[in-house]
Design a protein around this motif. Sequence first.
Motif, PDB file in Angstrom:
ATOM      1  N   ILE A  30       0.854  -1.195   0.000  1.00  0.00           N
ATOM      2  CA  ILE A  30       0.000   0.000   0.000  1.00  0.00           C
ATOM      3  C   ILE A  30       0.890   1.245   0.000  1.00  0.00           C
ATOM      4  O   ILE A  30       0.710   2.157  -0.804  1.00  0.00           O
ATOM      5  N   ASP A  31       1.880   1.286   0.893  1.00  0.00           N
ATOM      6  CA  ASP A  31       2.784   2.444   0.973  1.00  0.00           C
ATOM      7  C   ASP A  31       3.605   2.613  -0.302  1.00  0.00           C
ATOM      8  O   ASP A  31       3.971   3.733  -0.660  1.00  0.00           O
ATOM      9  N   LEU A  32       3.878   1.509  -0.976  1.00  0.00           N
ATOM     10  CA  LEU A  32       4.648   1.588  -2.220  1.00  0.00           C
ATOM     11  C   LEU A  32       3.795   2.064  -3.397  1.00  0.00           C
ATOM     12  O   LEU A  32       4.324   2.406  -4.447  1.00  0.00           O
ATOM     13  N   GLY A  33       2.477   2.066  -3.225  1.00  0.00           N
ATOM     14  CA  GLY A  33       1.597   2.482  -4.323  1.00  0.00           C
ATOM     15  C   GLY A  33       1.356   1.381  -5.339  1.00  0.00           C
ATOM     16  O   GLY A  33       1.018   1.666  -6.490  1.00  0.00           O
ATOM     17  N   LEU A  34       1.538   0.124  -4.930  1.00  0.00           N
ATOM     18  CA  LEU A  34       1.360  -0.995  -5.860  1.00  0.00           C
ATOM     19  C   LEU A  34      -0.106  -1.386  -6.047  1.00  0.00           C
ATOM     20  O   LEU A  34      -0.435  -2.100  -6.990  1.00  0.00           O
ATOM     21  N   ILE A  35      -0.976  -0.922  -5.157  1.00  0.00           N
ATOM     22  CA  ILE A  35      -2.407  -1.207  -5.291  1.00  0.00           C
ATOM     23  C   ILE A  35      -3.050  -0.017  -5.988  1.00  0.00           C
ATOM     24  O   ILE A  35      -3.099   1.087  -5.441  1.00  0.00           O
ATOM     25  N   TYR A  36      -3.518  -0.232  -7.196  1.00  0.00           N
ATOM     26  CA  TYR A  36      -4.111   0.851  -7.988  1.00  0.00           C
ATOM     27  C   TYR A  36      -5.589   1.054  -7.674  1.00  0.00           C
ATOM     28  O   TYR A  36      -6.074   2.169  -7.687  1.00  0.00           O
ATOM     29  N   ASP A  37      -6.318  -0.032  -7.416  1.00  0.00           N
ATOM     30  CA  ASP A  37      -7.760   0.105  -7.222  1.00  0.00           C
ATOM     31  C   ASP A  37      -8.289  -1.062  -6.400  1.00  0.00           C
ATOM     32  O   ASP A  37      -7.833  -2.197  -6.559  1.00  0.00           O
ATOM     33  N   VAL A  38      -9.231  -0.756  -5.513  1.00  0.00           N
ATOM     34  CA  VAL A  38      -9.968  -1.771  -4.762  1.00  0.00           C
ATOM     35  C   VAL A  38     -11.443  -1.414  -4.911  1.00  0.00           C
ATOM     36  O   VAL A  38     -11.855  -0.316  -4.542  1.00  0.00           O
ATOM     37  N   ALA A  46     -14.993  -8.713  -4.502  1.00  0.00           N
ATOM     38  CA  ALA A  46     -13.899  -7.743  -4.447  1.00  0.00           C
ATOM     39  C   ALA A  46     -13.019  -7.845  -5.688  1.00  0.00           C
ATOM     40  O   ALA A  46     -12.680  -8.944  -6.133  1.00  0.00           O
ATOM     41  N   HIS A  47     -12.669  -6.693  -6.235  1.00  0.00           N
ATOM     42  CA  HIS A  47     -11.775  -6.597  -7.385  1.00  0.00           C
ATOM     43  C   HIS A  47     -10.597  -5.713  -6.981  1.00  0.00           C
ATOM     44  O   HIS A  47     -10.794  -4.571  -6.561  1.00  0.00           O
ATOM     45  N   VAL A  48      -9.392  -6.253  -7.113  1.00  0.00           N
ATOM     46  CA  VAL A  48      -8.186  -5.489  -6.787  1.00  0.00           C
ATOM     47  C   VAL A  48      -7.327  -5.416  -8.049  1.00  0.00           C
ATOM     48  O   VAL A  48      -7.060  -6.431  -8.695  1.00  0.00           O
ATOM     49  N   THR A  49      -6.913  -4.202  -8.392  1.00  0.00           N
ATOM     50  CA  THR A  49      -5.991  -3.998  -9.502  1.00  0.00           C
ATOM     51  C   THR A  49      -4.671  -3.554  -8.897  1.00  0.00           C
ATOM     52  O   THR A  49      -4.636  -2.609  -8.099  1.00  0.00           O
ATOM     53  N   MET A  50      -3.614  -4.256  -9.263  1.00  0.00           N
ATOM     54  CA  MET A  50      -2.301  -3.979  -8.671  1.00  0.00           C
ATOM     55  C   MET A  50      -1.212  -4.036  -9.732  1.00  0.00           C
ATOM     56  O   MET A  50      -1.452  -4.450 -10.866  1.00  0.00           O
ATOM     57  N   THR A  51      -0.029  -3.635  -9.338  1.00  0.00           N
ATOM     58  CA  THR A  51       1.130  -3.707 -10.211  1.00  0.00           C
ATOM     59  C   THR A  51       2.319  -4.173  -9.385  1.00  0.00           C
ATOM     60  O   THR A  51       2.201  -4.429  -8.185  1.00  0.00           O
ATOM     61  N   THR A  52       3.457  -4.293 -10.027  1.00  0.00           N
ATOM     62  CA  THR A  52       4.717  -4.545  -9.330  1.00  0.00           C
ATOM     63  C   THR A  52       5.692  -3.456  -9.758  1.00  0.00           C
ATOM     64  O   THR A  52       5.414  -2.700 -10.689  1.00  0.00           O
ATOM     65  N   THR A  53       6.815  -3.375  -9.081  1.00  0.00           N
ATOM     66  CA  THR A  53       7.742  -2.271  -9.362  1.00  0.00           C
ATOM     67  C   THR A  53       8.311  -2.346 -10.774  1.00  0.00           C
ATOM     68  O   THR A  53       8.609  -1.317 -11.364  1.00  0.00           O
ATOM     69  N   THR A  54       8.458  -3.556 -11.306  1.00  0.00           N
ATOM     70  CA  THR A  54       8.948  -3.708 -12.677  1.00  0.00           C
ATOM     71  C   THR A  54       8.204  -4.855 -13.351  1.00  0.00           C
ATOM     72  O   THR A  54       7.793  -5.814 -12.697  1.00  0.00           O
ATOM     73  N   GLU A  87      -0.150  -0.759 -16.601  1.00  0.00           N
ATOM     74  CA  GLU A  87      -0.637   0.502 -17.145  1.00  0.00           C
ATOM     75  C   GLU A  87      -1.408   1.231 -16.064  1.00  0.00           C
ATOM     76  O   GLU A  87      -2.450   0.732 -15.642  1.00  0.00           O
ATOM     77  N   PRO A  88      -0.959   2.324 -15.549  1.00  0.00           N
ATOM     78  CA  PRO A  88       0.325   2.953 -15.869  1.00  0.00           C
ATOM     79  C   PRO A  88       1.475   2.221 -15.178  1.00  0.00           C
ATOM     80  O   PRO A  88       1.272   1.526 -14.193  1.00  0.00           O
ATOM     81  N   ALA A  89       2.643   2.399 -15.716  1.00  0.00           N
ATOM     82  CA  ALA A  89       3.836   1.793 -15.136  1.00  0.00           C
ATOM     83  C   ALA A  89       4.100   2.414 -13.754  1.00  0.00           C
ATOM     84  O   ALA A  89       3.895   3.625 -13.565  1.00  0.00           O
ATOM     85  N   TRP A  90       4.527   1.597 -12.806  1.00  0.00           N
ATOM     86  CA  TRP A  90       4.849   2.092 -11.464  1.00  0.00           C
ATOM     87  C   TRP A  90       6.100   2.962 -11.517  1.00  0.00           C
ATOM     88  O   TRP A  90       7.036   2.700 -12.255  1.00  0.00           O
TER      89      TRP A  90
END
Length: 97
Positions: A30-38, A46-54, A87-90
């Motif tokens: 959460i602090d890293l901003g990897l969770i885009y949407d809940v 529940a639908h979670v959209t997430m990313t990774t650093t790379t 999308e968008p890239a972290w």
Amino acid sequence: MEVATNEALAGAIREALRMIIDPELGRSIIDLGLIYDVRVEDGGIAHVTMTTTTRGCPASEYLKEAVSNCVWYVPGVEYAEVRLTYEPAWTPEMMAD
């Protein structure tokens, strides 16, 4: 009333996700901003959209599975879907102070 309940459940999910620590950076996803949407639909879906650093991060599957497992354990969740996106890239600017 269902909308408020869904928003409260989404907030509870976000709070629960704070316990997941990125193995490389040692901070909450959460602090890293990897969770885009809940988002939570009626019926506790529940639908979670997430990313990774790379893209191609070796921890991608681990993190996605950890998020899914975490969401399933939040009271009121009946189904959890986790989607990985780049999308968008972290960027480091997405991190909390």
